[in-house]
Design a protein around this motif. Structure first.
Motif, PDB file in Angstrom:
ATOM      1  N   TYR A 200       0.777  -1.226   0.051  1.00 59.86           N
ATOM      2  CA  TYR A 200      -0.055   0.045  -0.029  1.00 59.86           C
ATOM      3  C   TYR A 200       0.984   1.228   0.060  1.00 59.86           C
ATOM      4  CZ  TYR A 200      -3.814  -3.054   1.348  1.00 59.86           C
ATOM      5  OH  TYR A 200      -4.705  -4.001   1.111  1.00 59.86           O
TER       6      TYR A 200
ATOM      7  N   SER B 127      -5.842   0.563 -10.168  1.00 61.85           N
ATOM      8  CA  SER B 127      -5.638  -0.530  -9.271  1.00 61.85           C
ATOM      9  C   SER B 127      -3.956  -0.996  -9.095  1.00 61.85           C
ATOM     10  CB  SER B 127      -6.596  -1.479  -9.013  1.00 61.85           C
ATOM     11  OG  SER B 127      -7.786  -0.938  -8.865  1.00 61.85           O
ATOM     12  N   ALA B 180      -3.616  -0.620  -5.034  1.00 63.35           N
ATOM     13  CA  ALA B 180      -3.824  -1.413  -3.754  1.00 63.35           C
ATOM     14  C   ALA B 180      -4.360  -2.624  -4.414  1.00 63.35           C
ATOM     15  CB  ALA B 180      -5.006  -0.548  -2.980  1.00 63.35           C
ATOM     16  N   LEU B 184      -8.581  -2.731  -1.074  1.00 64.06           N
ATOM     17  CA  LEU B 184      -9.033  -1.891   0.007  1.00 64.06           C
ATOM     18  C   LEU B 184     -10.601  -1.606  -0.171  1.00 64.06           C
ATOM     19  CD1 LEU B 184      -6.028   0.307   0.721  1.00 64.06           C
ATOM     20  CD2 LEU B 184      -6.882  -1.520   2.220  1.00 64.06           C
ATOM     21  N   SER B 396       0.107  -2.211   7.426  1.00 65.77           N
ATOM     22  CA  SER B 396      -0.621  -2.470   6.029  1.00 65.77           C
ATOM     23  C   SER B 396      -1.886  -3.228   6.467  1.00 65.77           C
ATOM     24  CB  SER B 396       0.277  -3.222   4.995  1.00 65.77           C
ATOM     25  OG  SER B 396       1.415  -2.222   4.696  1.00 65.77           O
ATOM     26  N   LYS B 400      -5.718  -2.451   5.648  1.00 64.67           N
ATOM     27  CA  LYS B 400      -6.860  -3.463   5.072  1.00 64.67           C
ATOM     28  C   LYS B 400      -7.938  -3.677   5.837  1.00 64.67           C
ATOM     29  CE  LYS B 400      -8.314  -7.309   2.762  1.00 64.67           C
ATOM     30  NZ  LYS B 400      -8.990  -7.168   1.335  1.00 64.67           N
TER      31      LYS B 400
END
Lengths: 495, 418
Positions: A200, B127, B180, B184, B396, B400
């Motif tokens: 991320y 994405s 991501a 997400l 991380s 999520k």
């Protein structure tokens, strides 16, 4: 503007907390004396003041980590602070909070010429980076007007801009990595000298997070080779609309200037009186267009922009013929804020962004609002990217006038949102625009922003009271609101 | 909305159902149901990247290709909004008609995965944060994403960001959701910053340099004020598959210049003077230059080597030659460089761990390596994305959890938990 109510239990433990903090940061790094604390009671927004519980000035990442871990365990709030130049009250202290000053993190750690990046501590000033690399023809691109004083750590927190954003981007586009301490004391590294994120893109989320997600202890930025040359045009228009049209046509012609700034009549006159930049006084809109790059390109584009400007009704056009003249063109614009300060005892600086085409409509409405609120306004405008800086003039000594100015400012920002823009382009939400957030965002939009905070600081101890008008508990936002048992998609076949 | 079922024999367990919403409201409805019923969904646009990442185990496939159309394009404002399922080709053609472009130069991954070119969607590009050779000058996809609309794993539709470039109002969530991999939120609409397309391009080629000398030459070019918009190096074997490079019969070091014609000519002259002493030179103009960079962008050398596993490695540019050199020696791997040495496209033997242990050891903690193309069994057994330090991995996982608490969206695509 209300801040979260101070926690009486924390206030009562002040002496004990100071003792614990002194064990982590010895000597002069913990400030408790009222006279010394006063230096930290406000940031660039002088209208908001609050004495902090205590100021801590750590000098190592380990100390930051220990201070945060201690505060996390003790349930004590923390407000991070760089140089304190925030124009939105982002570093406003809390009565029951530790103010964590990062001024001792002032070293440049590494200049990597080959990879074109610099690794610095967060207390290094924005201009300090450019100064350190200028001798080899490099510079750091984002250049907020406070660049002499503001620090790179603060720039990361606010995602600072400047006059060259249109071509070279904001802080977020120029930061490669950070080392950051979370509220629980954990140290994470995001990014580095390489490009893009392996998971991320938390670096993107942290940049512009206004000190709510973590405390940055190291920053890696990319540096750029200085353009071969830069020249500027000064263009005067009988109407601001003419200037706006010119901006649109320059971009439609495929030209992205290094800088493109506009001023309205009150701002032109204030700046000219202040620095004598030689601005024309018989125009309603003044555009400064800077073109930078290879000489051959700049010469070609200067002619092109001048032709476009004439076509848009420019009645005044001057091209800088020397570096000195170029800097004179900018001198007026760069001193616009203090110049406006000369014509009214006090001013409020707003920071909305609008789609450029809405400029005439917004300026007309602002003139009307100015009459309605009975306060004068001068406009400087990052024309290339639609970022407005209306300066509302008022007199703080006249009762009720600050409130009038704030109401005028709120009307302007709401108008920015109404025409498709946003509340703040580069100064941040802080406490100043916090209560307007629901005007731009629906409740579910804000909830999704606040959910990010839950991943970084679930107890909400880091810089609370900033950005978000209402504090929600993470447990409450984490709860799923679902209705089971409905028959889904009655209009589609089931299998 | 249409819904189809993967054919199944009587009595056999059914395959994934495919739901194809035609509107954002329908996509929202499906996801609300999925969240309520704890039904994991795989998010798919054009399907070009389905073989990237860990295999997703989901009972339902949510096909976004019905959610299409450009809802806003204002060339003079440099902004475009489109539904997530809009084909990228449609967006690029629309922009080209006004002489504009997506400056981050997204690759077309279709052919690398044995699929047709030109079928990916905007949602997929965003994405995956796909960025091409111009990334070094113009930034990544994430640098061009201004705003989005999306449905999170809470089953809620929301917006983030805006339509203007200068915007610091709240967290920059659109950039967080970029790259991501749909784990997400499910993007339903994306707003992008667009830029004028350059009037002209020329590529200067330096011939026959070894890797170290090539990366040094690229570094000199990138340290010059000549606004280099592409900096790649292909060893001879890799150059053989690239139009414009193959003809040279040698290793090719390429420097792209873009802009107004007189400016390009001027800068090319200066760069050739500065670097030409080190090697023989050649030049590619206009369309030939564009074809060369398209091949570099789309990883043409490994489209032509379908037997290889493909790694995408990002390191500090000057580390490039050492990393590739070490992996060539240890694994018999081959590869080439983009981003001035900072991006390595590496081909390895897909057997075993496809070289994962050696690749990760060579990259270390400063950079990352993604196993982009490999057989499904390898992608199941080997971490596809670069393993993170424990504190970062935990953070991380919390990100999520905060957006997709029931693990509904592309579960397991990035790591076992994400």
């Amino acid at each position: 503007m209300e801040m979260p109510k101070p926690d009486a239990a924390v206030l009562a433990r002040r002496v004990e907390l100071i003792g614990a903090l002194r064990r982590i940061v010895p000597g002069e790094g913990v400030i408790v004396d009222a006279d010394e604390l006063r230096a930290y009671e406000s940031d660039g927004v002088m209208a908001y003041r609050q004495m902090p519980l205590v100021v801590v000035l750590p000098s190592t990442t380990e100390q930051v980590s220990e201070v945060l871990r201690f505060c996390h365990e003790a349930g004590v709030k923390v407000v991070p602070r760089g140089a304190g130049t925030s124009l939105s009250g982002g570093a406003l202290p809390l009565a029951d909070g530790v103010l964590l000053g990062m001024s001792k993190f002032n070293r440049i750690l590494e200049i990597d010429w080959e990879d074109r990046c610099v690794r610095v501590q967060p207390g290094v000033t924005n201009l300090g980076i450019t100064t350190a690399v200028a001798h080899r023809g490099f510079y750091y691109a984002p250049d907020p007007s406070s660049q002499i004083a503001c620090t790179i750590g603060g720039n990361v927190a606010e995602n600072s801009g400047g006059v060259h954003c249109l071509k070279y981007g904001l802080t977020t586009n120029n930061v490669l990595g950070v080392e950051m301490v979370l509220m629980n004391g954990e140290v994470v590294r995001l990014g580095g000298k390489h490009l893009d994120s392996e998971g991320y893109d938390l670096l993107a989320a942290v940049t512009g997070s206004e000190g709510l997600l973590g405390v940055v202890t190291e920053v890696t930025v990319r540096i750029l080779p200085k353009p071969e040359t830069a020249r500027a045009l000064l263009l005067g228009f009988p109407t601001v609309e003419g200037g706006g049209q010119c901006v649109a046509e320059i971009i439609a012609a495929g030209i992205i200037p290094g800088g493109m700034e506009m001023m309205d009549r009150p701002a032109i006159h204030a700046a000219e009186d202040f620095v004598h930049a030689g601005y024309p006084l018989d125009v309603d809109g003044l555009l400064i267009v800077e073109l930078d790059g290879p000489e051959a390109e700049v010469d070609h584009l200067i002619a092109e922009v001048e032709r476009i400007a004439r076509g848009c009704g420019a009645t005044y056009a001057r091209v800088s013929s020397s570096e000195e003249e170029r800097l004179t063109f900018w001198a007026g614009r760069k001193s616009a804020f203090p110049a406006v300060g000369q014509i009214g005892p006090d001013y409020l600086c707003m920071d909305g962004t609008i789609p450029r085409k809405e400029l005439p409509r917004v300026l007309r409405a602002m003139t009307e609002m100015s009459q309605r609120h009975g306060l004068r306004v001068a406009n400087v405008f990052h024309a290339g990217d639609g970022n407005l800086h209306p300066l509302i003039l008022y007199d703080a000594n006249r009762p009720g006038e600050i409130e009038k100015a704030e109401a005028f400012g709120a009307d302007i920002l709401k108008l920015c949102v109404d025409v498709g823009g946003v509340l703040t382009g580069e100064h941040g939400v802080g406490v100043e625009k916090r209560d307007l957030m629901p005007y731009q965002f629906q409740p579910e939009d804000l909830t999704h922003q606040q959910r990010l905070k839950c991943a970084f600081d679930p107890d909400g101890l880091l810089n609370p009271g900033k950005v978000f008008p209402q504090l929600h508990r993470c447990a409450e936002m984490g709860r799923l609101h679902v209705h089971r048992g409905q028959i889904p998609f009655p209009d589609i076949p089931r299998f | 909305m249409t819904s189809v079922q993967t054919p199944a024999q009587d009595g056999a367990p059914t395959g994934p159902s495919v739901l194809k919403p035609a509107t954002e409201a329908q996509a929202h409805e499906v996801l609300r149901w999925a969240v309520a019923e704890e039904q994991p969904v795989e998010l798919v646009g054009g399907g070009t990247k389905r073989a990237i990442g860990r295999p997703v185990q989901a009972a339902h496939r949510l096909d976004f290709s019905g959610l299409r159309g450009i809802s806003l394009y204002e060339p003079e404002e440099l902004v475009l909004s489109a539904a997530a399922g809009t084909p990228l080709a449609e967006i690029e053609a629309t922009l080209a008609a006004r002489r504009q472009q997506l400056a981050f130069e997204p690759a077309d991954p279709g052919p690398l995965f044995g699929r047709p070119a030109g079928t990916q969607t905007l949602g997929g590009v965003v994405s995956a944060n796909l960025s091409g050779p111009r990334r070094i000058k113009a930034g990544a996809a994430r640098d061009h994403v201004l705003g989005c609309r999306a449905v999170s794993g809470h089953g809620e539709l929301f917006k983030a960001g805006g339509r203007v470039v200068k915007n610091v109002t709240g967290y920059d969530l659109p950039k967080l959701f970029t790259g991501a991999w749909g784990t997400l939120v499910a993007l339903t609409e994306v707003t992008l910053k667009v830029l004028p397309a350059p009037e002209h391009e020329r590529t200067l080629l330096l011939l026959g340099l070894d890797d170290a000398a090539a990366i040094q030459a690229l570094s000199s070019a990138l340290c010059s004020p000549h606004e280099v918009a592409g900096a790649a190096h292909l060893p001879a074997a890799m150059a053989a598959g690239i139009p414009g490079a193959a003809e040279q019969g040698a290793a090719v070091t390429a420097i792209r210049l873009e802009g107004f014609a007189p400016s390009v000519a001027y800068r090319a002259g200066l760069l050739e003077k500065a670097l030409g002493g080190k090697a023989a030179t050649a030049a590619l103009e206009g369309g030939a230059s564009a074809a060369f960079w398209r091949a570099v962008r789309d990883v043409a050398p490994f489209v032509a080597r379908p037997e290889r596993a493909v790694w995408r490695i990002s390191v500090a540019p000057r580390r490039g030659p050492a990393v590739l050199g070490e992996l060539a020696a240890r694994l018999g791997a081959e590869g080439y460089y983009d981003w001035g040495g900072g991006l390595i496209w590496l081909g390895t033997d897909p057997a075993g761990d496809a070289g994962a242990a050696a690749v990760r050891a060579a990259v270390g903690g400063e950079g990352h390596a993604t196993l982009l193309r490999a057989p499904e069994a390898v992608r199941t057994a080997v971490p596809v994305f670069h393993p993170q330090a424990p504190a970062l991995a935990a953070l991380s996982a919390r990100v999520k959890q905060t957006y997709d608490p029931r693990d509904i969206l592309n579960p397991g695509r990035m790591t076992a938990g994400i």
